[in-house]
Scaffold this motif. Sequence first.
Motif, PDB file in Angstrom:
ATOM      1  N   VAL A   1      34.292  46.386  38.690  1.00 15.98           N
ATOM      2  CA  VAL A   1      35.408  45.329  38.794  1.00 15.98           C
ATOM      3  C   VAL A   1      36.551  46.222  38.038  1.00 15.98           C
ATOM      4  CG1 VAL A   1      36.907  43.236  37.746  1.00 15.98           C
ATOM      5  CG2 VAL A   1      34.589  43.016  38.968  1.00 15.98           C
ATOM      6  N   HIS A   2      36.461  46.846  36.851  1.00 19.74           N
ATOM      7  CA  HIS A   2      37.263  47.742  35.896  1.00 19.74           C
ATOM      8  C   HIS A   2      37.514  48.742  36.824  1.00 19.74           C
ATOM      9  CE1 HIS A   2      38.686  49.219  32.055  1.00 19.74           C
ATOM     10  NE2 HIS A   2      38.404  50.268  32.517  1.00 19.74           N
ATOM     11  N   GLY A   3      36.659  49.369  37.559  1.00 15.19           N
ATOM     12  CA  GLY A   3      36.887  50.706  38.249  1.00 15.19           C
ATOM     13  C   GLY A   3      37.823  50.343  39.266  1.00 15.19           C
ATOM     14  N   CYS A   4      37.533  49.347  40.071  1.00 11.32           N
ATOM     15  CA  CYS A   4      38.511  48.997  41.398  1.00 11.32           C
ATOM     16  C   CYS A   4      39.756  48.867  40.789  1.00 11.32           C
ATOM     17  CB  CYS A   4      37.587  47.984  41.880  1.00 11.32           C
ATOM     18  SG  CYS A   4      38.158  47.285  43.731  1.00 11.32           S
TER      19      CYS A   4
ATOM     20  N   GLY B   1      45.460  51.330  40.494  1.00 10.31           N
ATOM     21  CA  GLY B   1      46.886  51.713  40.038  1.00 10.31           C
ATOM     22  C   GLY B   1      46.878  51.022  38.672  1.00 10.31           C
ATOM     23  N   TYR B   2      45.912  50.154  38.207  1.00  9.01           N
ATOM     24  CA  TYR B   2      45.856  49.437  36.787  1.00  9.01           C
ATOM     25  C   TYR B   2      45.418  50.608  35.955  1.00  9.01           C
ATOM     26  CZ  TYR B   2      46.900  45.148  39.159  1.00  9.01           C
ATOM     27  OH  TYR B   2      47.531  44.048  39.920  1.00  9.01           O
ATOM     28  N   ASP B   3      45.970  50.346  34.767  1.00  8.73           N
ATOM     29  CA  ASP B   3      45.736  51.015  33.532  1.00  8.73           C
ATOM     30  C   ASP B   3      45.612  50.249  32.143  1.00  8.73           C
ATOM     31  OD1 ASP B   3      44.879  53.457  32.217  1.00  8.73           O
ATOM     32  OD2 ASP B   3      46.173  54.742  33.003  1.00  8.73           O
ATOM     33  N   HIS B   4      45.276  50.868  31.223  1.00  9.54           N
ATOM     34  CA  HIS B   4      45.168  50.377  29.701  1.00  9.54           C
ATOM     35  C   HIS B   4      45.574  51.103  28.977  1.00  9.54           C
ATOM     36  CE1 HIS B   4      41.238  52.224  29.782  1.00  9.54           C
ATOM     37  NE2 HIS B   4      40.815  51.459  30.933  1.00  9.54           N
ATOM     38  N   GLN B   5      46.729  52.061  29.032  1.00  6.16           N
ATOM     39  CA  GLN B   5      47.147  52.860  28.094  1.00  6.16           C
ATOM     40  C   GLN B   5      47.902  52.221  27.061  1.00  6.16           C
ATOM     41  OE1 GLN B   5      46.305  56.036  27.918  1.00  6.16           O
ATOM     42  NE2 GLN B   5      44.920  55.495  29.702  1.00  6.16           N
ATOM     43  N   GLY B   6      48.818  51.000  27.534  1.00  3.58           N
ATOM     44  CA  GLY B   6      49.591  50.442  26.395  1.00  3.58           C
ATOM     45  C   GLY B   6      49.399  49.035  26.397  1.00  3.58           C
TER      46      GLY B   6
ATOM     47  N   SER C   1      43.178  40.581  31.918  1.00  5.46           N
ATOM     48  CA  SER C   1      43.163  39.190  32.319  1.00  5.46           C
ATOM     49  C   SER C   1      42.536  39.188  33.787  1.00  5.46           C
ATOM     50  CB  SER C   1      44.766  38.821  32.559  1.00  5.46           C
ATOM     51  OG  SER C   1      44.753  37.590  32.844  1.00  5.46           O
ATOM     52  N   ILE C   2      42.986  40.289  34.788  1.00  5.80           N
ATOM     53  CA  ILE C   2      42.143  40.111  35.948  1.00  5.80           C
ATOM     54  C   ILE C   2      40.741  40.332  35.951  1.00  5.80           C
ATOM     55  CG2 ILE C   2      41.933  41.506  38.193  1.00  5.80           C
ATOM     56  CD1 ILE C   2      45.185  42.314  37.700  1.00  5.80           C
ATOM     57  N   GLU C   3      40.316  41.111  34.956  1.00  6.85           N
ATOM     58  CA  GLU C   3      38.969  41.342  35.006  1.00  6.85           C
ATOM     59  C   GLU C   3      38.315  40.144  34.391  1.00  6.85           C
ATOM     60  OE1 GLU C   3      37.727  44.995  32.906  1.00  6.85           O
ATOM     61  OE2 GLU C   3      39.762  45.534  32.826  1.00  6.85           O
ATOM     62  N   ARG C   4      38.714  39.285  33.350  1.00  6.84           N
ATOM     63  CA  ARG C   4      38.199  38.189  32.991  1.00  6.84           C
ATOM     64  C   ARG C   4      38.189  36.928  34.263  1.00  6.84           C
ATOM     65  NH1 ARG C   4      41.234  38.946  27.546  1.00  6.84           N
ATOM     66  NH2 ARG C   4      39.644  38.712  26.053  1.00  6.84           N
ATOM     67  N   ALA C   5      39.232  36.907  35.106  1.00  7.42           N
ATOM     68  CA  ALA C   5      39.229  36.042  35.945  1.00  7.42           C
ATOM     69  C   ALA C   5      38.069  36.379  36.870  1.00  7.42           C
ATOM     70  CB  ALA C   5      40.467  35.989  36.589  1.00  7.42           C
ATOM     71  N   ALA C   6      37.985  37.675  37.601  1.00  6.57           N
ATOM     72  CA  ALA C   6      37.254  38.089  38.371  1.00  6.57           C
ATOM     73  C   ALA C   6      35.607  37.795  37.757  1.00  6.57           C
ATOM     74  CB  ALA C   6      37.208  39.501  38.785  1.00  6.57           C
ATOM     75  N   MET C   7      35.373  38.027  36.639  1.00  7.57           N
ATOM     76  CA  MET C   7      34.066  37.906  36.170  1.00  7.57           C
ATOM     77  C   MET C   7      33.655  36.450  36.191  1.00  7.57           C
ATOM     78  SD  MET C   7      32.778  40.718  35.631  1.00  7.57           S
ATOM     79  CE  MET C   7      31.165  40.707  34.360  1.00  7.57           C
ATOM     80  N   ALA C   8      34.925  35.532  35.872  1.00 10.04           N
ATOM     81  CA  ALA C   8      34.497  34.252  35.707  1.00 10.04           C
ATOM     82  C   ALA C   8      34.236  33.509  37.017  1.00 10.04           C
ATOM     83  CB  ALA C   8      35.757  33.439  35.020  1.00 10.04           C
ATOM     84  N   GLN C   9      35.107  34.214  38.088  1.00  8.62           N
ATOM     85  CA  GLN C   9      34.900  33.732  39.461  1.00  8.62           C
ATOM     86  C   GLN C   9      33.235  33.962  39.768  1.00  8.62           C
ATOM     87  OE1 GLN C   9      37.256  35.450  42.804  1.00  8.62           O
ATOM     88  NE2 GLN C   9      35.208  35.395  43.904  1.00  8.62           N
ATOM     89  N   LEU C  10      32.666  35.086  39.525  1.00  6.97           N
ATOM     90  CA  LEU C  10      31.416  35.519  39.707  1.00  6.97           C
ATOM     91  C   LEU C  10      30.471  34.847  39.028  1.00  6.97           C
ATOM     92  CD1 LEU C  10      32.168  39.502  39.923  1.00  6.97           C
ATOM     93  CD2 LEU C  10      31.621  37.826  41.864  1.00  6.97           C
ATOM     94  N   GLY C  11      30.725  34.177  37.977  1.00  5.87           N
ATOM     95  CA  GLY C  11      29.679  33.306  37.223  1.00  5.87           C
ATOM     96  C   GLY C  11      29.133  34.256  36.045  1.00  5.87           C
ATOM     97  N   LEU C  12      30.079  35.248  35.524  1.00  2.00           N
ATOM     98  CA  LEU C  12      29.551  35.876  34.486  1.00  2.00           C
ATOM     99  C   LEU C  12      30.277  36.093  33.354  1.00  2.00           C
ATOM    100  CD1 LEU C  12      28.704  38.971  37.100  1.00  2.00           C
ATOM    101  CD2 LEU C  12      27.104  37.401  36.230  1.00  2.00           C
ATOM    102  N   HIS C  13      29.757  36.863  32.386  1.00  2.00           N
ATOM    103  CA  HIS C  13      30.225  36.698  30.956  1.00  2.00           C
ATOM    104  C   HIS C  13      31.778  37.499  30.969  1.00  2.00           C
ATOM    105  CE1 HIS C  13      29.563  40.975  31.442  1.00  2.00           C
ATOM    106  NE2 HIS C  13      30.376  41.172  30.348  1.00  2.00           N
ATOM    107  N   ASP C  14      32.636  36.681  29.906  1.00  2.00           N
ATOM    108  CA  ASP C  14      33.891  37.418  29.732  1.00  2.00           C
ATOM    109  C   ASP C  14      33.709  38.646  29.036  1.00  2.00           C
ATOM    110  OD1 ASP C  14      36.321  38.148  28.432  1.00  2.00           O
ATOM    111  OD2 ASP C  14      36.759  36.041  27.726  1.00  2.00           O
TER     112      ASP C  14
END
Length: 170
Positions: A128-131, A136-141, A150-163
């Motif tokens: 998910v993170h790599g995708c 074009g997403y980054d986490h520099q700032g 926030s997107i990663e958390r939502a994606a993982m929740a949809q998949l029924g996986l951990h935060d």
Amino acid sequence: MIDMAVQAEADWPADVDWEALANRAARAAIERTPQAFWLDAPVTIEVAVRLTDDAEVHTLNRQYRGKDKPTNVLSFPMVQPDLLDTVTQNSDDGEVLLGDIVLAHGVCAREAAERGIGVAEHATHLIVHGCLHLLGYDHQGDAEAEAMESIERAAMAQLGLHDPYLIDED
């Protein structure tokens, strides 16, 4: 449609359907971005995922990022961020090569053990993170990191996986 080409080295668990896992992870990530329309567009979005060892990722990290150590995931986008909105309109053959994601088994397995989760679940988060990096997403700032997380958390929740960013205070 998403077409995931997954190549897994021997150390990665053989009992996991890595292509299905990668497809679900990429779909969950893309659904939460402005590129969600791609999933219904008459194009095929191609992503290559390589599940390899720490040594290979160490070499790639040193070569492409100047960091002399292995990391959990590397992303190599094939589409410039400013072209993401129109890339599906300019596809001659109905295919868009979004890029490559490479995961290091040793780093992934250690991080999964530290979190008390399975390797496949942690690999799902890393895909998910790599995708998102391919998009074009980054986490520099701080603001970029919060948006991406926030997107990663939502994606993982949809998949029924951990935060993946839940901090255990104990």
